[in-house]
Design a protein around this motif. Structure first.
Motif, PDB file in Angstrom:
ATOM      1  N   ALA A 545       0.830  -1.206   0.000  1.00  0.00           N
ATOM      2  CA  ALA A 545       0.000   0.000   0.000  1.00  0.00           C
ATOM      3  C   ALA A 545       0.862   1.253   0.000  1.00  0.00           C
ATOM      4  O   ALA A 545       1.997   1.265   0.489  1.00  0.00           O
ATOM      5  N   ASP A 546       0.324   2.325  -0.589  1.00  0.00           N
ATOM      6  CA  ASP A 546       0.995   3.627  -0.597  1.00  0.00           C
ATOM      7  C   ASP A 546       0.550   4.499   0.580  1.00  0.00           C
ATOM      8  O   ASP A 546       1.307   5.332   1.058  1.00  0.00           O
ATOM      9  N   HIS A 547      -0.711   4.339   1.006  1.00  0.00           N
ATOM     10  CA  HIS A 547      -1.266   5.120   2.101  1.00  0.00           C
ATOM     11  C   HIS A 547      -2.046   4.191   3.024  1.00  0.00           C
ATOM     12  O   HIS A 547      -2.439   3.089   2.629  1.00  0.00           O
ATOM     13  N   ALA A 548      -2.272   4.677   4.246  1.00  0.00           N
ATOM     14  CA  ALA A 548      -3.046   3.897   5.214  1.00  0.00           C
ATOM     15  C   ALA A 548      -3.895   4.847   6.048  1.00  0.00           C
ATOM     16  O   ALA A 548      -3.439   5.942   6.426  1.00  0.00           O
ATOM     17  N   LEU A 549      -5.126   4.432   6.315  1.00  0.00           N
ATOM     18  CA  LEU A 549      -6.000   5.163   7.222  1.00  0.00           C
ATOM     19  C   LEU A 549      -5.976   4.482   8.580  1.00  0.00           C
ATOM     20  O   LEU A 549      -6.091   3.256   8.668  1.00  0.00           O
ATOM     21  N   THR A 550      -5.817   5.269   9.622  1.00  0.00           N
ATOM     22  CA  THR A 550      -5.869   4.754  10.988  1.00  0.00           C
ATOM     23  C   THR A 550      -6.791   5.647  11.806  1.00  0.00           C
ATOM     24  O   THR A 550      -7.140   6.757  11.382  1.00  0.00           O
ATOM     25  N   ALA A 551      -7.203   5.168  12.982  1.00  0.00           N
ATOM     26  CA  ALA A 551      -8.115   5.916  13.854  1.00  0.00           C
ATOM     27  C   ALA A 551      -7.332   6.516  15.003  1.00  0.00           C
ATOM     28  O   ALA A 551      -6.639   5.798  15.729  1.00  0.00           O
ATOM     29  N   SER A 552      -7.444   7.823  15.190  1.00  0.00           N
ATOM     30  CA  SER A 552      -6.682   8.505  16.236  1.00  0.00           C
ATOM     31  C   SER A 552      -7.197   8.187  17.624  1.00  0.00           C
ATOM     32  O   SER A 552      -6.448   8.166  18.589  1.00  0.00           O
ATOM     33  N   SER A 553      -8.487   7.926  17.769  1.00  0.00           N
ATOM     34  CA  SER A 553      -9.057   7.696  19.094  1.00  0.00           C
ATOM     35  C   SER A 553      -9.022   6.243  19.509  1.00  0.00           C
ATOM     36  O   SER A 553      -9.402   5.910  20.626  1.00  0.00           O
ATOM     37  N   GLY A 554      -8.598   5.365  18.626  1.00  0.00           N
ATOM     38  CA  GLY A 554      -8.517   3.956  18.975  1.00  0.00           C
ATOM     39  C   GLY A 554      -9.825   3.208  18.905  1.00  0.00           C
ATOM     40  O   GLY A 554      -9.880   2.040  19.293  1.00  0.00           O
ATOM     41  N   VAL A 555     -10.912   3.856  18.399  1.00  0.00           N
ATOM     42  CA  VAL A 555     -12.199   3.160  18.322  1.00  0.00           C
ATOM     43  C   VAL A 555     -12.467   2.623  16.925  1.00  0.00           C
ATOM     44  O   VAL A 555     -13.533   2.075  16.664  1.00  0.00           O
ATOM     45  N   GLY A 556     -11.534   2.778  16.010  1.00  0.00           N
ATOM     46  CA  GLY A 556     -11.658   2.143  14.714  1.00  0.00           C
ATOM     47  C   GLY A 556     -12.240   3.040  13.636  1.00  0.00           C
ATOM     48  O   GLY A 556     -12.534   4.212  13.843  1.00  0.00           O
ATOM     49  N   ILE A 557     -12.402   2.440  12.442  1.00  0.00           N
ATOM     50  CA  ILE A 557     -12.871   3.141  11.255  1.00  0.00           C
ATOM     51  C   ILE A 557     -14.147   2.466  10.781  1.00  0.00           C
ATOM     52  O   ILE A 557     -14.172   1.248  10.540  1.00  0.00           O
ATOM     53  N   SER A 558     -15.193   3.228  10.613  1.00  0.00           N
ATOM     54  CA  SER A 558     -16.485   2.688  10.202  1.00  0.00           C
ATOM     55  C   SER A 558     -16.454   2.288   8.730  1.00  0.00           C
ATOM     56  O   SER A 558     -15.709   2.874   7.917  1.00  0.00           O
ATOM     57  N   PRO A 559     -17.270   1.314   8.320  1.00  0.00           N
ATOM     58  CA  PRO A 559     -17.304   0.886   6.909  1.00  0.00           C
ATOM     59  C   PRO A 559     -17.650   2.011   5.946  1.00  0.00           C
ATOM     60  O   PRO A 559     -17.220   1.984   4.792  1.00  0.00           O
ATOM     61  N   GLN A 560     -18.410   3.023   6.385  1.00  0.00           N
ATOM     62  CA  GLN A 560     -18.760   4.120   5.482  1.00  0.00           C
ATOM     63  C   GLN A 560     -17.529   4.873   4.998  1.00  0.00           C
ATOM     64  O   GLN A 560     -17.525   5.424   3.892  1.00  0.00           O
ATOM     65  N   VAL A 561     -16.489   4.924   5.811  1.00  0.00           N
ATOM     66  CA  VAL A 561     -15.271   5.629   5.425  1.00  0.00           C
ATOM     67  C   VAL A 561     -14.610   4.942   4.235  1.00  0.00           C
ATOM     68  O   VAL A 561     -14.059   5.599   3.338  1.00  0.00           O
ATOM     69  N   VAL A 562     -14.665   3.621   4.209  1.00  0.00           N
ATOM     70  CA  VAL A 562     -14.067   2.872   3.102  1.00  0.00           C
ATOM     71  C   VAL A 562     -14.758   3.234   1.797  1.00  0.00           C
ATOM     72  O   VAL A 562     -14.111   3.443   0.754  1.00  0.00           O
ATOM     73  N   ASP A 563     -16.085   3.313   1.832  1.00  0.00           N
ATOM     74  CA  ASP A 563     -16.812   3.702   0.621  1.00  0.00           C
ATOM     75  C   ASP A 563     -16.429   5.105   0.174  1.00  0.00           C
ATOM     76  O   ASP A 563     -16.324   5.382  -1.034  1.00  0.00           O
ATOM     77  N   ALA A 564     -16.174   6.004   1.137  1.00  0.00           N
ATOM     78  CA  ALA A 564     -15.825   7.384   0.781  1.00  0.00           C
ATOM     79  C   ALA A 564     -14.460   7.457   0.100  1.00  0.00           C
ATOM     80  O   ALA A 564     -14.290   8.159  -0.897  1.00  0.00           O
ATOM     81  N   VAL A 565     -13.454   6.736   0.608  1.00  0.00           N
ATOM     82  CA  VAL A 565     -12.114   6.834   0.013  1.00  0.00           C
ATOM     83  C   VAL A 565     -12.027   6.070  -1.299  1.00  0.00           C
ATOM     84  O   VAL A 565     -11.194   6.399  -2.156  1.00  0.00           O
ATOM     85  N   ARG A 566     -12.858   5.080  -1.512  1.00  0.00           N
ATOM     86  CA  ARG A 566     -12.844   4.365  -2.786  1.00  0.00           C
ATOM     87  C   ARG A 566     -13.293   5.260  -3.938  1.00  0.00           C
ATOM     88  O   ARG A 566     -12.956   5.016  -5.095  1.00  0.00           O
ATOM     89  N   ARG A 567     -14.058   6.305  -3.625  1.00  0.00           N
ATOM     90  CA  ARG A 567     -14.531   7.211  -4.660  1.00  0.00           C
ATOM     91  C   ARG A 567     -13.518   8.311  -4.988  1.00  0.00           C
ATOM     92  O   ARG A 567     -13.740   9.113  -5.895  1.00  0.00           O
TER      93      ARG A 567
END
Length: 867
Positions: A545-567
């Protein structure tokens, strides 16, 4: 030191008249018994510390907070029971069916039953910063009905009535500087929403381990994502019904739930406490058992050395009429006094060591900072009993030879050292070597995940073989390398080599334990470095991978975020990664075994573009539904093959039988079990991703893509965009603080062995007062005696490093072959230098110190004194 022993004995065990003779012999042999006393003190301290940790893990835990007003708290089984005495905790919260609330509410004696859900969330300040709980503990959301379990009372405002209402606990409102009727943003997963603060609630004793946000019951159920499940059920008892009575009725009426009363309610409220309890009990029992064996061996060998140095004294006693029974009685009384006082003195540093180990557990993240320690009398008694048993056994073994021979033979044995080892000892030592080689390099070794246990077993075999064959090996090394270590052309070199050849058994008493320490240190250090280096290599080489998304608060990343970055233009592949720990059950000999493995959930579409697992069989593109891909190590462990099925327990306790679709090599870097992403997310507590890996399309400007990604995730304030290094640095399943715990146990183990080695070297050298006096009377100077001992020290160091290396190489090769398919383990030059330097420092320091002590008396006084 002897005065301290005497005073403690008089305080704890009053000296009866029949022990006065034993006490007088102890005073007359202060050097030997002083060394034995130190070995027992150190051993007692280690055993006491492990016992305190074990007792704390079995203790009452942390006092409940939100469930403090509930008489009884019900939960689903949070552990998988391996057998009657051991269990494994699930990594995610195991939930109960929501209709269980009505079932338990109908049990006589229940005034009310309240189902509680925990929603992991982040409350954001007006500046967008996360408002944390007290001391960094989490912020959790609940339905307002669960407030009765504390009970919370609304000090200002009113309870929540609509989906947009929230009530904050007073501490959280103060930390976030939130006033009544204010609007706050609350992020569940990584999706923020605005709520109106309609109330501020207070608890009778406050909240020290969490912060609470109360929604309406319907809104809390909706946010949890599990409308048909509850995390726990709190019961309020009817008047006149005690918690114990109510618990008994619940167990009889609803046997599928786990009933908690008293402080055990805290295990349901705080999963980290229950997890810590399990980890502490498991590690303390395992490490404590290993240390007990080592302590018993060291104490027995040290006491045996102290008694063996008194061969002349015991032989004289036999010659003047002492019976075998009297010899045994005297030595047993000596062993009892020394071990009793040493064990009691060692309990004091043992308590301090337990708290030091607790601090390391906290640093490793395996124990919460407020985990209570229980210092009881049982660990001290256990250390006392074990030290006394080992001391009595050692005394019996050494005394029986002198006690059971005739007085004339006893005096003859005391004059010279035996020139041959016992036949049984030789046979055992010789047989253990090929058995150890078979375990590490042959077909006898079990495949897969058991390679580490197999290597550890082989190391123990080689260490025992060293103990049996140490004198013979040293004698052979003297023949081959003696002239290289000490030149015979110099007086000190000649004396050192001649003395070593004449007293090779005595010299081996110092060489063998040091070689054992070198073996254990090298296997621990280089075994860990091999694992870490292999995992780092697999992760760095396999991450595409070239980039990675992580969660600053430690509670994770919701599935909606994946749909947003795919666009986002320029994004070729976005692979969400979810993590958990899973349990695999598989046939083992005549029964079944269950082992915990790190698992990840990924999307199979173009997976190799972001994560190269190095598939050796099958295809990860088939990861859909109930399927699984296994690392080669796990596949060998559970005897799995592509197309077959295996029994797998997910993190929340759900059992499935997925079909194996692929076997891959890079399990150390990415996790040993790979599952479909939606399957893992559905069975995690928060139902979120741990990270998202992004691969850009060919020709995409990376800086521009990074800016576009940050713009895409701007509506999600807890999500951060980073490069591939952000994923490498992010904590994940299987990449926690385990190495810190391993370092702790290695330090304690090797520290105790170092104490034992120094003790043995000092005792064996200090006992040569008469020998050094004879050399000085015939013309040797103090410097020549010191030079001779330096020559012997070189022999000890060479023998220790040589034998340690011979015993270390086969297990490390076998370990590396099983783990990475490479016969070359990762051996760092720094580690080698550290082991060599420590070996030289221990040996030279102990021998130099003891030599100075031994040559201090005038020769004529030393000749006339005791041996």
């Amino acid at each position: 030191m002897i005065r301290l022993i005497r005073r403690l004995v008089r305080l704890v065990v009053p000296l009866p008249s029949d022990l006065k003779l034993a006490w007088s012999t102890i005073k007359g042999n202060r050097g030997g018994f002083g060394g034995s006393f130190i070995a027992i003190v150190a051993g007692s301290a280690v055993i006491t510390a492990c016992g305190i940790l074990l007792l704390s893990g079995l203790g009452n835990g942390v006092t409940p907070e939100r469930y403090s007003g509930a008489a009884v708290v019900l939960s689903a089984p949070q552990s998988f029971r391996l057998d009657e005495s051991s269990e494994v905790r699930y990594s995610e919260r195991v939930t109960l069916p929501a209709d269980t609330v009505a079932a338990v509410a109908a049990v006589p004696g229940v005034r009310s039953a309240v189902g509680d859900v925990n929603v992991q969330l982040s409350m954001l300040s007006p500046d967008g910063d996360v408002v944390s709980g007290p001391r960094g503990f989490p912020v959790l959301g609940h339905g307002w009905s669960a407030a009765a379990l504390t009970p919370f009372t609304v000090s200002r405002g009113r309870p929540p009535a609509t989906p947009g209402d929230v009530v904050l606990d007073a501490g959280l409102a103060a930390r976030g500087d939130v006033a009544l009727d204010a609007t706050v943003r609350i992020s569940v997963g990584s999706i923020p929403a605005s709520y109106r603060v309609v109330g501020i609630a207070t608890a009778p004793d406050g909240l020290n381990r969490q912060s609470a946000v109360f929604f309406s019951d319907d809104q809390a159920t909706k946010l949890s994502g599990r409308p048909d499940r509850v995390d726990a059920i709190g019961l309020l008892a009817a008047p006149g019904i005690t918690p114990e009575q109510l618990a008994g009725r619940i167990r009889a009426a609803v046997p599928d739930v786990v009933v908690h009363t008293g402080a055990k309610r805290g295990d349901v409220e705080f999963l980290d406490v229950g997890d810590a309890r399990s980890v502490v009990v498991e590690t303390a029992a395992s490490f404590g058992g290993t240390m007990v064996l080592i302590v018993v061996f060291v104490v027995a060998s040290t006491l045996a050395l102290s008694v063996r140095q008194r061969r002349r004294e015991l032989a004289v006693l036999r010659a003047i009429g002492a019976t075998p029974k009297q010899i045994h009685w005297m030595i047993n009384a000596e062993m009892t006094l020394v071990s009793l006082t040493g064990a009691l003195v060692g309990a004091i540093p043992g308590v301090a060591l337990a708290f030091v180990m607790r601090g390391v557990f906290v640093l490793a993240g395996a124990m919460p900072p407020d985990f209570p320690m229980q210092v009881g009398v049982l660990p001290i008694l256990a250390a006392l009993v074990l030290c006394m048993i080992s001391a009595r056994f050692a005394g019996w073994l050494v005394a029986r030879r002198v006690a059971n021979v005739s007085p004339v033979e006893a005096l003859g044995d005391a004059a010279i050292e035996p020139k041959k080892l016992g036949r049984v000892r030789l046979v055992i030592g010789v047989l253990l070597i090929p058995l150890g080689l078979l375990l590490t390099l042959g077909s006898v070794a079990a495949p897969g995940d058991s390679v580490a246990d197999t290597a550890a077993s082989a190391v123990l075999l080689f260490v025992v073989a060293l103990g049996c064959l140490g004198p013979v090996l040293l004698n052979g090394a003297l023949v081959l390398f003696g002239r290289l270590v000490n030149r015979r052309s110099t007086a000190d070199g000649f004396l050192a080599q001649a003395n070593a050849r004449a007293n090779w058994r005595r010299l081996s008493a110092a060489t063998t334990p040091l070689a054992m320490g070198v073996t254990l240190a090298a296997v621990q250090v280089f075994g860990a470095s091999t694992t870490i280096a292999a995992a780092r290599h697999q992760l760095e080489d396999g991450l595409r991978a070239d980039h990675a998304l992580t969660a600053s608060s430690g509670v994770g990343i919701s599935p909606q975020v994946v749909d947003a970055v795919r666009r986002v233009p320029g994004v070729a592949v976005a692979t969400p990664v979810a993590r958990m720990r899973v349990l695999l059950t598989f046939p083992s000999e005549d029964s079944t075994a269950t082992t915990v493995f790190a698992a990840q959930g990924v999307s199979p579409e173009r997976l190799a573009d972001t994560m190269e697992l190095a598939v050796v069989q099958g295809d990860t593109a088939e990861l859909r539904g109930e399927t699984v891909a296994l690392s080669r190590v796990v596949a060998e462990t559970v005897s799995a093959r592509v197309g077959g099925t295996t029994e797998l327990h997910l993190g929340d306790g759900t059992t499935i039988r997925p079909r194996v679709v692929a076997i891959y090599e890079n399990g150390l870097g990415f996790g040993d079990v790979t599952l479909p992403n939606d399957l893992v997310v559905a069975h995690t507590t928060a139902r979120v991703h741990s990270a998202v890996l992004i691969r850009s399309a060919a020709g995409t400007d990376q800086e521009a893509l990074g800016n576009a990604l940050r713009a895409a995730v701007r509506p999600y304030p807890t999500v951060q965009v980073g490069d591939r290094e952000a994923f490498l640095a992010a904590p994940g399943a299987g990449r926690s603080g385990d190495w810190i715990l391993n370092l702790l146990f290695q330090t304690v183990l090797l520290g105790y062995i170092a104490i034992a080695v120094v003790n043995t070297l000092v005792m064996s050298t200090a006992a040569r007062v008469r020998e050094f006096a004879m050399l000085r009377l015939i013309g040797a100077s103090r410097n020549q005696v010191r030079a001779m001992m330096n020559g012997e020290a070189r022999i000890v160091v060479l023998g220790s490093l040589l034998f340690g290396a011979l015993a270390t190489i086969p297990p490390l090769i076998g370990f590396s072959l099983g783990l990475t398919r490479s016969p070359t383990p990762s051996i760092s030059l720094t580690g080698v230098i550290a082991i060599v330097a420590l070996t030289v420092a221990l040996c030279r320091g102990a021998i130099t110190m003891a030599t100075r002590f031994a040559i201090r008396p005038a020769p004529i006084d030393a000749i006339g004194g005791r041996e």
